[in-house]
Design a protein around this motif. Sequence first.
Motif, short mmCIF file in Angstrom:
data_model
loop_
_atom_site.label_atom_id
_atom_site.label_comp_id
_atom_site.label_asym_id
_atom_site.label_seq_id
_atom_site.Cartn_x
_atom_site.Cartn_y
_atom_site.Cartn_z
N ASN A 95 0.88 -1.47 0.47
CA ASN A 95 -0.10 0.35 0.15
C ASN A 95 0.67 0.59 0.18
OD1 ASN A 95 -2.58 -1.09 0.57
ND2 ASN A 95 -2.66 -1.43 2.28
N ILE A 96 1.93 1.16 0.07
CA ILE A 96 2.61 2.30 0.17
C ILE A 96 3.41 2.08 -0.69
CG2 ILE A 96 5.42 3.21 1.34
CD1 ILE A 96 3.65 2.13 4.25
N VAL A 97 4.50 1.53 -1.22
CA VAL A 97 5.64 1.03 -2.37
C VAL A 97 4.37 1.71 -3.71
CG1 VAL A 97 5.95 -1.10 -2.60
CG2 VAL A 97 7.99 0.23 -2.79
N ILE A 98 3.33 0.85 -3.78
CA ILE A 98 2.92 0.93 -5.40
C ILE A 98 3.09 2.56 -5.42
CG2 ILE A 98 0.84 1.06 -6.77
CD1 ILE A 98 0.90 -1.94 -5.50
N PRO A 99 1.92 3.15 -4.40
CA PRO A 99 2.04 4.59 -4.81
C PRO A 99 3.43 6.03 -4.94
CG PRO A 99 0.63 4.28 -2.97
CD PRO A 99 1.32 3.56 -2.87
N VAL A 100 4.08 5.42 -3.69
CA VAL A 100 5.34 5.89 -3.97
C VAL A 100 6.32 5.62 -5.50
CG1 VAL A 100 7.41 5.78 -2.96
CG2 VAL A 100 5.69 5.56 -1.16
N ASN A 101 6.29 4.78 -5.92
CA ASN A 101 6.55 4.16 -7.42
C ASN A 101 6.59 5.30 -8.46
OD1 ASN A 101 8.96 2.70 -6.69
ND2 ASN A 101 7.74 0.99 -6.63
N LYS A 102 4.84 5.53 -8.55
CA LYS A 102 4.68 5.99 -8.96
C LYS A 102 4.66 7.74 -8.96
CE LYS A 102 -0.09 3.48 -9.10
NZ LYS A 102 -1.31 3.66 -9.69
N LEU A 103 4.99 8.07 -7.72
CA LEU A 103 4.99 9.30 -7.60
C LEU A 103 6.50 10.06 -8.06
CD1 LEU A 103 3.31 10.16 -4.36
CD2 LEU A 103 2.93 11.20 -5.86
N LEU A 104 7.46 8.90 -7.62
CA LEU A 104 8.43 9.23 -7.56
C LEU A 104 8.97 8.28 -9.08
CD1 LEU A 104 10.71 7.09 -4.80
CD2 LEU A 104 10.04 9.75 -5.32
N GLY A 105 8.73 8.45 -9.78
CA GLY A 105 8.49 7.38 -11.41
C GLY A 105 8.87 6.35 -11.09
N LYS A 106 9.47 5.47 -10.97
CA LYS A 106 9.83 4.10 -10.44
C LYS A 106 8.92 2.63 -11.58
CE LYS A 106 13.59 6.16 -9.53
NZ LYS A 106 14.50 5.85 -10.50
N GLY A 107 7.59 3.28 -11.19
CA GLY A 107 6.38 2.44 -10.98
C GLY A 107 6.12 2.31 -12.75
N ASP A 108 4.80 1.07 -12.24
CA ASP A 108 4.00 1.26 -13.62
C ASP A 108 2.67 2.48 -13.53
OD1 ASP A 108 2.53 0.64 -16.44
OD2 ASP A 108 1.36 -0.92 -15.33
#
Length: 114
Positions: A95-108
């Motif tokens: 629940n933390i890592v997915i939105p943080v990755n999105k914000l940082l441009g590191k996720g899908d």
Amino acid sequence: MMSRTQLLKGILDACIMTVIREQPVYGYELALKLQDAGLPEITQGTIYPVLLRLQKKGYITSEQRESPAGPKRKYYFLTSEGEIELENIADEWENIVIPVNKLLGKGDVNNGDD
């Protein structure tokens, strides 16, 4: 600047419990497995206080076992309470890592929710 070690503090319990869930381990072996997983900064000096805390909470248990090379070793095991806590931590982490990755441009960032 936040260090990698500071970031790991919050998820270290889950990392340790995951290794123990795979196979009962003794402290030094646990440190090696974490290092092999890419966490070289997790030393025995860091691990033992966490193991003690997890044991006090009832998430892990330990027993002395014979060693093929010297004195008995204290092996750690995940309890049923530990299994539940590990699942809870994993859910919270997701629940933390997915939105943080999105914000940082590191996720899908294009997951089809447009």
